[in-house]
Design a protein around this motif. Structure first.
Motif, PDB file in Angstrom:
ATOM      1  N   ALA A 290     -45.248 -22.997  44.804  1.00  0.00           N
ATOM      2  CA  ALA A 290     -45.518 -22.172  45.973  1.00  0.00           C
ATOM      3  C   ALA A 290     -46.873 -21.492  45.819  1.00  0.00           C
ATOM      4  O   ALA A 290     -47.306 -21.193  44.713  1.00  0.00           O
ATOM      5  CB  ALA A 290     -44.427 -21.121  46.115  1.00  0.00           C
ATOM      6  N   VAL A 291     -47.523 -21.261  46.946  1.00  0.00           N
ATOM      7  CA  VAL A 291     -48.749 -20.473  46.930  1.00  0.00           C
ATOM      8  C   VAL A 291     -48.314 -19.014  46.864  1.00  0.00           C
ATOM      9  O   VAL A 291     -47.359 -18.621  47.524  1.00  0.00           O
ATOM     10  CB  VAL A 291     -49.547 -20.727  48.223  1.00  0.00           C
ATOM     11  N   GLY A 292     -49.011 -18.213  46.072  1.00  0.00           N
ATOM     12  CA  GLY A 292     -48.638 -16.797  46.014  1.00  0.00           C
ATOM     13  C   GLY A 292     -48.144 -16.404  44.639  1.00  0.00           C
ATOM     14  O   GLY A 292     -48.337 -17.124  43.660  1.00  0.00           O
ATOM     15  N   PRO A 293     -47.490 -15.241  44.566  1.00  0.00           N
ATOM     16  CA  PRO A 293     -47.153 -14.674  43.256  1.00  0.00           C
ATOM     17  C   PRO A 293     -45.996 -15.378  42.533  1.00  0.00           C
ATOM     18  O   PRO A 293     -45.823 -15.174  41.340  1.00  0.00           O
ATOM     19  CB  PRO A 293     -46.765 -13.225  43.597  1.00  0.00           C
ATOM     20  N   GLU A 294     -45.220 -16.185  43.251  1.00  0.00           N
ATOM     21  CA  GLU A 294     -44.072 -16.821  42.596  1.00  0.00           C
ATOM     22  C   GLU A 294     -44.133 -18.341  42.701  1.00  0.00           C
ATOM     23  O   GLU A 294     -43.329 -18.956  43.409  1.00  0.00           O
ATOM     24  CB  GLU A 294     -42.762 -16.344  43.233  1.00  0.00           C
ATOM     25  N   PRO A 295     -45.073 -18.956  41.986  1.00  0.00           N
ATOM     26  CA  PRO A 295     -45.256 -20.402  42.117  1.00  0.00           C
ATOM     27  C   PRO A 295     -44.012 -21.204  41.733  1.00  0.00           C
ATOM     28  O   PRO A 295     -43.792 -22.295  42.243  1.00  0.00           O
ATOM     29  CB  PRO A 295     -46.408 -20.709  41.156  1.00  0.00           C
ATOM     30  N   LEU A 296     -43.179 -20.621  40.859  1.00  0.00           N
ATOM     31  CA  LEU A 296     -42.022 -21.368  40.349  1.00  0.00           C
ATOM     32  C   LEU A 296     -40.835 -21.368  41.320  1.00  0.00           C
ATOM     33  O   LEU A 296     -39.887 -22.150  41.160  1.00  0.00           O
ATOM     34  CB  LEU A 296     -41.604 -20.761  39.000  1.00  0.00           C
ATOM     35  N   ARG A 297     -40.896 -20.499  42.331  1.00  0.00           N
ATOM     36  CA  ARG A 297     -39.731 -20.309  43.210  1.00  0.00           C
ATOM     37  C   ARG A 297     -39.135 -21.597  43.805  1.00  0.00           C
ATOM     38  O   ARG A 297     -37.915 -21.778  43.768  1.00  0.00           O
ATOM     39  CB  ARG A 297     -40.070 -19.343  44.348  1.00  0.00           C
TER      40      ARG A 297
END
Length: 320
Positions: free
Chosen positions: A223-230
């Motif tokens: 994911a783009v943003g602070p939680e790429p692993l989500r």
């Protein structure tokens, strides 16, 4: 066992008749006769108990110079057992220093005899192929399999995507992938996995991994943003299968996401904190209502990044 290493003891043999698949053998006491029937010079040396090296075919020099050569005439050795074509590649990937260092006559002999691999059992081929996929120069060696017309006889697609293979073999260099993860980058569609299975009788787990990667390698990305692993975590949480976690790790290797892989390996799957029992205590009685409520709470929990605890979720239920 010696120094944690396994050693196999064998008897000296001579091949009497070979059909390219298996040999009828006679036993002998002649070391040189046994050496003659071995595949590669580096595999045809003997060490006496007194430390004396018996090396009839220059194997020691070849090993020092990192050269892979057939004992005697390549054509003869290959026709005794066509699997030796793949053994040549495997030892090349283990010993040779750089790609492309082959004797033209050896490559010629391999090309002329490639068809013989059609008669070799899938199980034997898969054992060798897996070792090639985890060795050095894998990109070079697989390209060679296509150039020398080997691919079609060992279950690989005729139009394997070599560009993708090139990209992925770079991605996974230090990530200890499974052989299937490396190989799947050649495949364009899921039929490629099915055909490989028909020819090589791969394990169910290997087949499922191949199908999984073909299906998800494009759209399941960070994911783009602070939680790429989500997205990967959500996928695992939504999945009802046991080993999704390890498949996702292989996908991250395939994609070359080294940092995310490390994070993923440290992440433990959180367990959903609310049970039907909790809802009954709150006065939700019918099974159907409990099912619906649990699903709604599960969705809220997922939105929170799996952080909400039982109390928060149950007070959420009152609002719903």
């Amino acid at each position: 066992q010696l120094h944690e290493q396994n050693f196999e003891i064998t008897t000296l043999r001579i091949d009497v008749v070979t059909d390219g698949r298996h040999a009828e053998v006679e036993f002998t006491t002649d070391w040189e006769k046994d050496a003659e029937r071995r595949d590669l010079t580096v595999n045809s040396m003997f060490l006496g108990l007194d430390g004396m090296l018996y090396d009839f075919f220059n194997g020691y020099e070849d090993l020092k110079n990192k050269k892979i050569r057939f004992v005697g005439k390549a054509t003869e050795r290959i026709q005794e057992d066509y699997l030796r074509i793949l053994r040549y590649f495997r030892f090349y990937g283990r010993i040779a220093e750089k790609p492309g260092d082959h004797e033209p006559s050896t490559l010629q002999a391999i090309k002329e005899n490639a068809k013989g691999l059609a008669g070799i059992s899938g199980e034997r081929i898969w054992v060798e192929l897996k070792k090639i996929l985890l060795g050095n120069h894998v990109n070079h060696l697989v390209r060679l399999m296509y150039e020398l017309d080997i691919a079609q006889y060992i279950g690989l697609p005729l139009d394997g995507s070599l560009e993708e293979f090139d990209r992925v073999t770079k991605n996974i260099q230090n990530l200890c992938p499974k052989p299937m993860t490396v190989l799947t980058s050649l495949f364009k569609v899921k039929d490629d996995v099915t055909n490989l299975d028909l020819r090589l009788k791969i394990s169910k787990e290997e087949k499922n991994l191949g199908l999984f990667l073909v299906k998800h390698r494009q759209e399941l990305t960070k994911a783009v943003g602070p939680e790429p692993l989500r997205p990967y975590q959500d996928f695992i949480m939504d999945s009802r299968e046991a080993n999704t976690n390890s498949k996702i790790c292989e996908l991250l290797k395939y994609q070359g996401e080294e940092h995310l892989l490390r994070e993923m390996q440290q992440w433990t799957v959180p367990s959903f904190p609310v049970s039907g029992h909790d809802l009954r205590k709150m006065g939700v009685s019918s099974g159907k209502e409990i099912g619906t409520a649990l699903q709604q709470l599960r969705d809220e929990w997922k939105k929170s990044g799996y952080h909400m605890d039982k109390e928060e979720l149950l007070s959420c239920l009152k609002k719903l």
